[in-house]
Design an enzyme around this catalytic site. Sequence first.
Site, PDB file in Angstrom:
ATOM      1  N   ASP A  95       0.845  -1.201   0.000  1.00  0.00           N
ATOM      2  CA  ASP A  95       0.000   0.000   0.000  1.00  0.00           C
ATOM      3  C   ASP A  95       0.884   1.256   0.000  1.00  0.00           C
ATOM      4  O   ASP A  95       0.838   2.034   0.944  1.00  0.00           O
ATOM      5  CB  ASP A  95      -0.959  -0.001   1.210  1.00  0.00           C
ATOM      6  CG  ASP A  95      -0.233  -0.024   2.552  1.00  0.00           C
ATOM      7  OD1 ASP A  95       0.967  -0.371   2.594  1.00  0.00           O
ATOM      8  OD2 ASP A  95      -0.867   0.333   3.575  1.00  0.00           O
TER       9      ASP A  95
ATOM     10  N   ASP B 173       6.844   1.114   1.885  1.00  0.00           N
ATOM     11  CA  ASP B 173       6.498   0.171   0.810  1.00  0.00           C
ATOM     12  C   ASP B 173       7.317   0.495  -0.440  1.00  0.00           C
ATOM     13  O   ASP B 173       7.732  -0.408  -1.173  1.00  0.00           O
ATOM     14  CB  ASP B 173       5.017   0.291   0.419  1.00  0.00           C
ATOM     15  CG  ASP B 173       4.070   0.048   1.562  1.00  0.00           C
ATOM     16  OD1 ASP B 173       3.558  -1.060   1.703  1.00  0.00           O
ATOM     17  OD2 ASP B 173       3.846   1.000   2.328  1.00  0.00           O
TER      18      ASP B 173
ATOM     19  N   ASN C  96      -2.433   2.656   3.582  1.00  0.00           N
ATOM     20  CA  ASN C  96      -1.876   3.995   3.813  1.00  0.00           C
ATOM     21  C   ASN C  96      -2.677   5.070   3.085  1.00  0.00           C
ATOM     22  O   ASN C  96      -2.814   6.194   3.550  1.00  0.00           O
ATOM     23  CB  ASN C  96      -0.429   4.055   3.330  1.00  0.00           C
ATOM     24  CG  ASN C  96       0.503   3.315   4.264  1.00  0.00           C
ATOM     25  OD1 ASN C  96       0.322   3.323   5.474  1.00  0.00           O
ATOM     26  ND2 ASN C  96       1.503   2.655   3.700  1.00  0.00           N
TER      27      ASN C  96
ATOM     28  N   THR D 105       2.939  -6.145   2.796  1.00  0.00           N
ATOM     29  CA  THR D 105       3.438  -5.060   3.649  1.00  0.00           C
ATOM     30  C   THR D 105       2.300  -4.061   3.878  1.00  0.00           C
ATOM     31  O   THR D 105       2.494  -2.850   3.776  1.00  0.00           O
ATOM     32  CB  THR D 105       4.647  -4.366   2.989  1.00  0.00           C
ATOM     33  OG1 THR D 105       4.227  -3.842   1.715  1.00  0.00           O
ATOM     34  CG2 THR D 105       5.804  -5.322   2.779  1.00  0.00           C
TER      35      THR D 105
ATOM     36  N   PHE E  56      -0.567  -0.647  12.625  1.00  0.00           N
ATOM     37  CA  PHE E  56      -1.462  -0.147  11.576  1.00  0.00           C
ATOM     38  C   PHE E  56      -2.020  -1.246  10.658  1.00  0.00           C
ATOM     39  O   PHE E  56      -3.237  -1.334  10.445  1.00  0.00           O
ATOM     40  CB  PHE E  56      -0.733   0.926  10.736  1.00  0.00           C
ATOM     41  CG  PHE E  56      -1.553   1.464   9.602  1.00  0.00           C
ATOM     42  CD1 PHE E  56      -2.540   2.415   9.823  1.00  0.00           C
ATOM     43  CD2 PHE E  56      -1.366   1.015   8.302  1.00  0.00           C
ATOM     44  CE1 PHE E  56      -3.311   2.916   8.777  1.00  0.00           C
ATOM     45  CE2 PHE E  56      -2.128   1.505   7.252  1.00  0.00           C
ATOM     46  CZ  PHE E  56      -3.109   2.462   7.492  1.00  0.00           C
ATOM     47  N   ASN E  57      -1.158  -2.086  10.074  1.00  0.00           N
ATOM     48  CA  ASN E  57      -1.643  -3.069   9.097  1.00  0.00           C
ATOM     49  C   ASN E  57      -2.610  -4.067   9.731  1.00  0.00           C
ATOM     50  O   ASN E  57      -3.551  -4.538   9.080  1.00  0.00           O
ATOM     51  CB  ASN E  57      -0.469  -3.815   8.448  1.00  0.00           C
ATOM     52  CG  ASN E  57       0.351  -2.916   7.557  1.00  0.00           C
ATOM     53  OD1 ASN E  57      -0.140  -1.914   7.049  1.00  0.00           O
ATOM     54  ND2 ASN E  57       1.624  -3.268   7.369  1.00  0.00           N
TER      55      ASN E  57
ATOM     56  N   HIS F 121       9.737   0.051   8.045  1.00  0.00           N
ATOM     57  CA  HIS F 121       9.073  -1.225   8.346  1.00  0.00           C
ATOM     58  C   HIS F 121       9.096  -2.234   7.190  1.00  0.00           C
ATOM     59  O   HIS F 121       9.550  -3.366   7.334  1.00  0.00           O
ATOM     60  CB  HIS F 121       7.601  -0.972   8.702  1.00  0.00           C
ATOM     61  CG  HIS F 121       7.380   0.074   9.732  1.00  0.00           C
ATOM     62  ND1 HIS F 121       7.556  -0.155  11.073  1.00  0.00           N
ATOM     63  CD2 HIS F 121       6.956   1.369   9.629  1.00  0.00           C
ATOM     64  CE1 HIS F 121       7.261   0.938  11.752  1.00  0.00           C
ATOM     65  NE2 HIS F 121       6.897   1.874  10.898  1.00  0.00           N
ATOM     66  N   ASP F 122       8.525  -1.827   6.061  1.00  0.00           N
ATOM     67  CA  ASP F 122       8.264  -2.793   4.985  1.00  0.00           C
ATOM     68  C   ASP F 122       9.549  -3.304   4.339  1.00  0.00           C
ATOM     69  O   ASP F 122       9.601  -4.449   3.857  1.00  0.00           O
ATOM     70  CB  ASP F 122       7.348  -2.149   3.934  1.00  0.00           C
ATOM     71  CG  ASP F 122       6.007  -1.753   4.528  1.00  0.00           C
ATOM     72  OD1 ASP F 122       5.668  -2.256   5.615  1.00  0.00           O
ATOM     73  OD2 ASP F 122       5.297  -0.941   3.918  1.00  0.00           O
TER      74      ASP F 122
HETATM   75  C1  BDR Z   1       2.996  -0.187   8.526  1.00  0.00           C
HETATM   76  O1  BDR Z   1       1.929   0.745   8.352  1.00  0.00           O
HETATM   77  C2  BDR Z   1       2.135   1.511   7.187  1.00  0.00           C
HETATM   78  O2  BDR Z   1       1.917   2.867   7.426  1.00  0.00           O
HETATM   79  C3  BDR Z   1       3.544   1.232   6.727  1.00  0.00           C
HETATM   80  O3  BDR Z   1       3.611   1.275   5.312  1.00  0.00           O
HETATM   81  C4  BDR Z   1       3.838  -0.139   7.266  1.00  0.00           C
HETATM   82  O4  BDR Z   1       3.412  -1.143   6.369  1.00  0.00           O
HETATM   83  C5  BDR Z   1       3.722   0.124   9.804  1.00  0.00           C
HETATM   84  O5  BDR Z   1       2.860   0.051  10.894  1.00  0.00           O
HETATM   85 CA    CA Z   2       2.871  -0.630   4.050  1.00  0.00          CA
END
Ligand code: BDR
Ligand code: CA
Length: 318
Positions: A16, A21, A45, A130, A171-172, A245-246
């Site tokens: 996303d 990403d 996102n 991701t 978040f994810n 993160h991703d």
């Molecule tokens: C995740 O949430 C998104 O904002 C980032 O792309 C990542 O995948 C981190 O919590």
């Molecule tokens: Ca992401």
Amino acid sequence: MGSKPDERVPLILDCDPGHDDAVAILLAAADPAAELLAVTAVAGNQTVDKTSYNARRVLTLAGRKDVPVAAGFAGPLVGELATAEEVHGSTGLDGADLPEPALELDSRHGVDLIIETVLGASRPVVLVPTAPLTNVAVALRKEPRLKGRIARIVWMGGAAGEGNVTPAAEFNAFVDPEAAAMVFSAGIPLTMVGLDVTHQALLEEVDIAWIRALGAPVGTAVADLLDFYRGFHRRRYAFSGFPLHDACAVAEALRPGLVRTLPMAVEVETAGRWTRGRTVCDRWGVWEREPNVQVGVSIDRAAFMAYLRQILARYRRA
Ligand code: BDR
Ligand code: CA
């Protein structure tokens, strides 16, 4: 004499984009260890029209217009979409001047692109989501044969410890907990690269400097993206630096073992008033259940940074 077996990792990215990403895509697109079969986009996102557009812009930047890109779900299985505009901006990739896509959107739904790519692959595929797991959950439900054809899922999401979008949830996981619960119970080898891991591999300002020094177009674009993305983390967190993160999930998929994991039984909270989207990890086996997830607990930051340098250097201006 037979031909040499292809030792590249056949990979599908479900994403996303999203700043981190974008870096994940750039890594998967340039790492010779990867055979990037497809990229699918989902709402997270930003809305799916923006994330699928962004995925194509980033692949164009990478010079990979050969990779099919399809748009998947426009929202979670249950409830309304929550986006992360405060982190990624109104476009989802604020901060950089990215090229217009040189590739069309694949006409298939993202779920069907995942299914057809996995079933059509000559060997089991590694799936790297991701993003919220909406596309992946529906693909697994729609085509049960995927189970035997996916070698491994390496998901950026969840947290054994603290959350980021709520105190409890990452978040994810938070955006589509029902989908996450489906994927966690699918019986496919699953590695969770959550906040416990990604917050151990922070980038600093000096890292933006060496990325910028790679030159246009990729080094400049990534550095501009990270300058924007770093702003949110400076405002929100007490620590200096920011997580990518991703990129950590792609790194683990292509350099297995970079992330240290422990097997645990994990459940995704879909009901809690304060805890919806929490990934509840049974670290000490109190449930006395078979582990269903390899939970990432640490990352070799030096090895991750070396990996990032090694692959991004492939985009150095000639
Ligand atoms: C995740 O949430 C998104 O904002 C980032 O792309 C990542 O995948 C981190 O919590
Ligand atoms: Ca992401």
